[in-house]
Design an enzyme around this catalytic site. Sequence first.
Site, short mmCIF file in Angstrom:
data_model
loop_
_atom_site.label_atom_id
_atom_site.label_comp_id
_atom_site.label_asym_id
_atom_site.label_seq_id
_atom_site.Cartn_x
_atom_site.Cartn_y
_atom_site.Cartn_z
CG HIS A 22 -1.90 -1.07 1.32
ND1 HIS A 22 -1.85 -2.06 2.27
CD2 HIS A 22 -3.00 -1.32 0.57
CE1 HIS A 22 -2.87 -2.88 2.10
NE2 HIS A 22 -3.58 -2.46 1.09
N GLY A 33 -2.72 -2.14 -7.12
CA GLY A 33 -1.60 -3.08 -7.19
C GLY A 33 -1.84 -4.15 -8.24
#
Length: 280
Positions: A37, A147
């Site tokens: 993150h 991601g």
Amino acid sequence: MHTVSTISELRDAVRAWRSAGLNIALVPTMGNLHAGHLTLVSEAQKKADRVVVSIFVNPTQFGIGEDFESYPRTEHEDREKLNAAGVDMLFIPPISEVYASDAKTVVSVTGVSEAYCGAFRPGHFDGVATVVCKLFNMVQPDVALFGLKDFQQLTVIRSMVRDLNIPVEIISVETVREAGGLAMSSRNGYLSAEEKIVAAKLYQSLCTARDAVLARQQPYPEIEHQALLFLREFGFQPDYFSLCRVSDLKKAGAEDRELVLLAAARLGKTRLIDNVCFFK
Ligand code: PAF
């Protein structure tokens, strides 16, 4: 870092930034933040003047019997990490701010949502597409970062943005891995110390399969079959292991060049997903 929990506070801040000519990046998360993150955040900072991170454990993307209740919620630690990373705004709404109790609209992306995780987690990608569409409408960012670990999710979101003409640029960011190769994930916290060592075999199986594809020595179904056997040997219960083309996630044929190997497998009570993308 400014923290807001309502859409109106969020919009006030975003409006002020926009009037000052600043552009905005959104990093949507479900919290329990890890290095993956934080890489999204640092990439976002390179792309925009202001970065908004959302933390929302989205109930509609969890199926019956899945881990919505037990999903790790670590708000205090998450705030500290985001603050230290220089994030401008944290948007952390309650469920009632995101979903009206009589909500009637669901965003459903056909085709790319249906196989792989879509088949094993019915309704999951409708929940993801709906909440991401709503977050885009709430924040109205210029760019949003996701991601590559959740490759099918990324493909679903790209399709949604294209089909609904949503004016947000989607940026994908490389998977961050532990030293042994295990892709970072909030669900890795469910693994025991021994399982965590074995879990790295999932990435190993993907790399071995990729090398076999590139060596052109075996038919694709045989490569997938060998990978499934390898995973079962190490105690995984695989959901799927599939060689696909990147463009639409259909099974790859000999003529396809831009490829992705997608895999999901359970290890004990933890469901792991991972992938490798490559050109042939
Ligand atoms: O990848 C995630 O963490 C979630 O699926 C997302 C994109 C934040 C939507 O809830």
